[in-house]
Design a protein around this motif. Sequence first.
Motif, short mmCIF file in Angstrom:
data_model
loop_
_atom_site.label_atom_id
_atom_site.label_comp_id
_atom_site.label_asym_id
_atom_site.label_seq_id
_atom_site.Cartn_x
_atom_site.Cartn_y
_atom_site.Cartn_z
N ASP A 43 0.90 -1.37 0.05
CA ASP A 43 0.00 0.03 0.09
C ASP A 43 0.95 1.01 -0.12
OD1 ASP A 43 -1.75 2.04 0.37
OD2 ASP A 43 -2.91 1.11 1.84
N LEU A 44 1.44 1.46 -1.20
CA LEU A 44 2.26 2.60 -1.23
C LEU A 44 1.76 3.91 -0.79
CD1 LEU A 44 5.29 3.55 -2.00
CD2 LEU A 44 4.61 3.69 -4.33
N PRO A 45 0.62 4.13 -1.51
CA PRO A 45 -0.03 5.68 -1.25
C PRO A 45 -0.11 5.82 0.58
CG PRO A 45 -1.19 4.80 -2.75
CD PRO A 45 -0.42 3.54 -2.25
N THR A 46 -0.67 4.86 1.30
CA THR A 46 -0.76 5.05 2.67
C THR A 46 0.54 5.12 3.17
OG1 THR A 46 -2.73 3.64 2.81
CG2 THR A 46 -1.46 3.95 4.86
N GLY A 47 1.83 4.40 2.68
CA GLY A 47 2.95 4.66 3.45
C GLY A 47 3.75 5.87 3.09
N LEU A 48 3.60 6.57 1.83
CA LEU A 48 3.90 7.76 1.34
C LEU A 48 3.27 8.99 2.34
CD1 LEU A 48 4.54 7.41 -2.44
CD2 LEU A 48 6.03 7.74 -0.34
N PHE A 49 1.79 8.87 2.37
CA PHE A 49 0.98 9.72 3.22
C PHE A 49 1.58 9.81 4.67
CE2 PHE A 49 -2.23 10.56 6.07
CZ PHE A 49 -3.01 12.01 5.63
N ILE A 50 1.78 8.48 5.43
CA ILE A 50 2.22 8.75 6.75
C ILE A 50 3.72 9.07 6.85
CG2 ILE A 50 2.80 6.97 8.73
CD1 ILE A 50 0.46 5.51 8.04
#
Length: 307
Positions: A43-50
Amino acid sequence: MAWWQILLLTLYAGLEILDELQIYSSLNTPVGAGLIAGLIMGDLPTGLFIGASMQLMVLGVGTFGGASRIDATTGTVLATAFSTTVKGMTPQAAISSIAVPVAAIMVELDVLARFANTYFSHRIDHLIDQDKINYKAVERNVLYGAIPWSLSRAIPVFIALAFGQGLVQTIANALNGEFLWLGQGLTVAGAALPAVGFAILLRYLPVKKHVAYLILGFTITTLFSVLFTGLQTLGTGLAAVNKGFTSIFNGLPMLAIAMLGLAFAILHYKNISISRPAPTKSAESASNEEASSSVNNDEGEITDDEL
């Protein structure tokens, strides 16, 4: 969570602190941790968001102060892992309820790793004091110092990932159940933390001296945001009316804004280099006194000379 995900995240946690101390590849930053953890968890978007949120949070506190500071990188790893696997755990709630507390607790383990390294330092001192120095042994003990650093991050991450998922799931269920008011508050706090970090950063930057650039950057970003949002809305409306309309309107090009900022920074640097005369010894003393008085008069603002 699969066993190989736990293994890879544990290995990354052990390596990222060594990267921070010696290699400096930028993969040890919260954004880098969000990238790696997001890829591992799928889940790249979640990782980058956090990761980006934690990066903004520590912008104003991560570069100044003592040796030990909050470990936002480890906090990002755990927050990303639990946010993607625990049902009902939003990224904002994971930031405020997992990433921030873990980052603060890791300060104690950072100090513990430093204390553990004194053992190898004393061994090196003992080897050097001998009549015939064993250089190979000295080199080995220098490398052994990396072990406490790696374990100070890898062990907590492994324990949390291997045994803490049930606890985090229970907390998430409570925050979405009878303690919904608390969960909503943590979500709001997680969303506000990046703004707080950026405000702290502005407190220590020479904003008063370069306020024109701050206004210019804010205005350009706002204009571009309005312009591209309008174009996207227009494109969406045309596509809904005419099925043959296939043109794609891209979003706000943050890279373009970053390049504009870089251009202004280069111009500012060149202007300073041309206008500033070669300092003499007396001029340097006067400059230091002026910088010192500037810090006192500007309520703690750090000037260019100090940076």
